[in-house]
Design a protein around this motif. Structure first.
Motif, PDB file in Angstrom:
ATOM      1  N   GLU A 172      34.409  25.940  48.718  1.00  0.00           N
ATOM      2  CA  GLU A 172      33.181  25.700  49.465  1.00  0.00           C
ATOM      3  C   GLU A 172      32.615  26.976  50.069  1.00  0.00           C
ATOM      4  O   GLU A 172      31.402  27.128  50.185  1.00  0.00           O
ATOM      5  CB  GLU A 172      33.429  24.644  50.545  1.00  0.00           C
ATOM      6  CG  GLU A 172      33.748  23.287  49.919  1.00  0.00           C
ATOM      7  CD  GLU A 172      34.440  22.330  50.873  1.00  0.00           C
ATOM      8  OE1 GLU A 172      34.229  22.436  52.081  1.00  0.00           O
ATOM      9  OE2 GLU A 172      35.192  21.478  50.369  1.00  0.00           O
ATOM     10  N   ASN A 173      33.492  27.934  50.440  1.00  0.00           N
ATOM     11  CA  ASN A 173      33.011  29.201  50.986  1.00  0.00           C
ATOM     12  C   ASN A 173      32.251  29.999  49.934  1.00  0.00           C
ATOM     13  O   ASN A 173      31.203  30.575  50.218  1.00  0.00           O
ATOM     14  CB  ASN A 173      34.173  30.036  51.541  1.00  0.00           C
ATOM     15  CG  ASN A 173      34.825  29.374  52.741  1.00  0.00           C
ATOM     16  OD1 ASN A 173      34.193  28.651  53.489  1.00  0.00           O
ATOM     17  ND2 ASN A 173      36.111  29.618  52.900  1.00  0.00           N
ATOM     18  N   LEU A 174      32.798  30.031  48.722  1.00  0.00           N
ATOM     19  CA  LEU A 174      32.134  30.744  47.637  1.00  0.00           C
ATOM     20  C   LEU A 174      30.792  30.087  47.321  1.00  0.00           C
ATOM     21  O   LEU A 174      29.780  30.768  47.142  1.00  0.00           O
ATOM     22  CB  LEU A 174      33.023  30.777  46.391  1.00  0.00           C
ATOM     23  CG  LEU A 174      32.424  31.431  45.150  1.00  0.00           C
ATOM     24  CD1 LEU A 174      32.078  32.897  45.412  1.00  0.00           C
ATOM     25  CD2 LEU A 174      33.387  31.318  43.975  1.00  0.00           C
ATOM     26  N   GLU A 175      30.776  28.769  47.281  1.00  0.00           N
ATOM     27  CA  GLU A 175      29.546  28.043  46.996  1.00  0.00           C
ATOM     28  C   GLU A 175      28.478  28.358  48.039  1.00  0.00           C
ATOM     29  O   GLU A 175      27.329  28.647  47.706  1.00  0.00           O
ATOM     30  CB  GLU A 175      29.825  26.536  46.974  1.00  0.00           C
ATOM     31  CG  GLU A 175      28.592  25.701  46.709  1.00  0.00           C
ATOM     32  CD  GLU A 175      28.866  24.218  46.805  1.00  0.00           C
ATOM     33  OE1 GLU A 175      27.910  23.489  47.102  1.00  0.00           O
ATOM     34  OE2 GLU A 175      30.007  23.794  46.596  1.00  0.00           O
TER      35      GLU A 175
ATOM     36  N   HIS B 144      30.192  21.904  43.593  1.00  0.00           N
ATOM     37  CA  HIS B 144      30.565  22.179  42.211  1.00  0.00           C
ATOM     38  C   HIS B 144      31.687  23.190  42.202  1.00  0.00           C
ATOM     39  O   HIS B 144      31.924  23.884  43.180  1.00  0.00           O
ATOM     40  CB  HIS B 144      29.360  22.680  41.427  1.00  0.00           C
ATOM     41  CG  HIS B 144      28.305  21.638  41.300  1.00  0.00           C
ATOM     42  ND1 HIS B 144      28.368  20.634  40.381  1.00  0.00           N
ATOM     43  CD2 HIS B 144      27.190  21.422  42.020  1.00  0.00           C
ATOM     44  CE1 HIS B 144      27.318  19.853  40.533  1.00  0.00           C
ATOM     45  NE2 HIS B 144      26.589  20.308  41.510  1.00  0.00           N
ATOM     46  N   GLY B 145      32.354  23.300  41.093  1.00  0.00           N
ATOM     47  CA  GLY B 145      33.535  24.130  41.059  1.00  0.00           C
ATOM     48  C   GLY B 145      33.415  25.371  40.220  1.00  0.00           C
ATOM     49  O   GLY B 145      32.403  25.657  39.605  1.00  0.00           O
ATOM     50  N   VAL B 146      34.507  26.072  40.239  1.00  0.00           N
ATOM     51  CA  VAL B 146      34.693  27.234  39.391  1.00  0.00           C
ATOM     52  C   VAL B 146      35.606  26.761  38.266  1.00  0.00           C
ATOM     53  O   VAL B 146      36.708  26.267  38.519  1.00  0.00           O
ATOM     54  CB  VAL B 146      35.354  28.392  40.183  1.00  0.00           C
ATOM     55  CG1 VAL B 146      35.644  29.570  39.264  1.00  0.00           C
ATOM     56  CG2 VAL B 146      34.465  28.815  41.351  1.00  0.00           C
ATOM     57  N   MET B 147      35.135  26.872  37.053  1.00  0.00           N
ATOM     58  CA  MET B 147      35.893  26.418  35.895  1.00  0.00           C
ATOM     59  C   MET B 147      36.648  27.589  35.297  1.00  0.00           C
ATOM     60  O   MET B 147      36.038  28.569  34.859  1.00  0.00           O
ATOM     61  CB  MET B 147      34.962  25.829  34.835  1.00  0.00           C
ATOM     62  CG  MET B 147      34.105  24.698  35.323  1.00  0.00           C
ATOM     63  SD  MET B 147      35.119  23.351  35.883  1.00  0.00           S
ATOM     64  CE  MET B 147      33.871  22.216  36.338  1.00  0.00           C
ATOM     65  N   LEU B 148      37.963  27.493  35.293  1.00  0.00           N
ATOM     66  CA  LEU B 148      38.809  28.510  34.678  1.00  0.00           C
ATOM     67  C   LEU B 148      39.107  28.036  33.265  1.00  0.00           C
ATOM     68  O   LEU B 148      39.764  27.008  33.079  1.00  0.00           O
ATOM     69  CB  LEU B 148      40.102  28.691  35.477  1.00  0.00           C
ATOM     70  CG  LEU B 148      39.936  29.048  36.956  1.00  0.00           C
ATOM     71  CD1 LEU B 148      41.293  29.102  37.643  1.00  0.00           C
ATOM     72  CD2 LEU B 148      39.182  30.358  37.120  1.00  0.00           C
ATOM     73  N   ILE B 149      38.598  28.742  32.266  1.00  0.00           N
ATOM     74  CA  ILE B 149      38.698  28.313  30.871  1.00  0.00           C
ATOM     75  C   ILE B 149      39.593  29.273  30.106  1.00  0.00           C
ATOM     76  O   ILE B 149      39.319  30.472  30.033  1.00  0.00           O
ATOM     77  CB  ILE B 149      37.297  28.273  30.213  1.00  0.00           C
ATOM     78  CG1 ILE B 149      36.352  27.384  31.040  1.00  0.00           C
ATOM     79  CG2 ILE B 149      37.399  27.794  28.772  1.00  0.00           C
ATOM     80  CD1 ILE B 149      34.898  27.497  30.632  1.00  0.00           C
TER      81      ILE B 149
END
Length: 156
Positions: free
Chosen positions: A119-122, A101-106
């Motif tokens: 993937e490292n953050l996940e 899953h991702g990081v959503m920048l809104i």
């Protein structure tokens, strides 16, 4: 930190890839699901369910809310869309073939959404959660701020 984002495919190619993805999972990208996904792919930012329904009703005035909600539930479950809980809105996923899953920048101003995949953050978040005995089911992370264009406009 290794973060990357994917350049979105043209909508017709993205829909073909989504149909293939569904077929590989033993599922179908029905006309209604395809229509909702196409609207999300074409949207500059996220869309709420009622906005999707309003668009569909321009062509089919009798379309009912369950039609949109069932399509959205399918698209999210299949990994073809993300639900932005903070906005109660939906956005197409441009990297559905990868299980992370991702990081959503809104953007707070224009509501544009960019997805970063890291993937490292996940993995780090899953490890940290596991230290508390917590099993992560989903980890779409929503970060709000200003996109480059809006930041530039605000600075001007």
């Amino acid at each position: 930190m290794h973060a990357h984002h994917h350049t979105p495919l043209p909508v017709d190619q993205a829909l073909a890839a989504a149909a293939l993805w569904c077929a590989q999972r033993g599922e179908r990208l029905t006309d209604q699901r395809r229509e909702v996904l196409a609207m999300l792919l074409n949207a500059p930012g996220s869309m709420k369910a009622y906005e999707l329904l309003a668009e569909i009703q321009k062509q089919r005035p009798t379309a009912a809310p369950p039609t949109v909600y069932r399509a959205l539930d399918f698209l999210v479950a299949a990994g073809l869309a993300h639900k932005l809980d903070s906005k109660n809105a939906f956005v197409a996923c441009h990297d559905f073939a990868h299980p992370h899953h991702g990081v959503m920048l809104i953007c707070n101003r224009c509501h544009a959404v960019r997805e970063l995949c890291d993937e490292n953050l996940e993995a780090r978040l899953a490890e940290d959660a596991a230290a508390f005995g917590f099993r992560v089911a989903a980890q779409d992370i929503e970060i709000k701020g200003l996109c480059a264009r809006c930041a530039e406009l605000e600075a001007a």
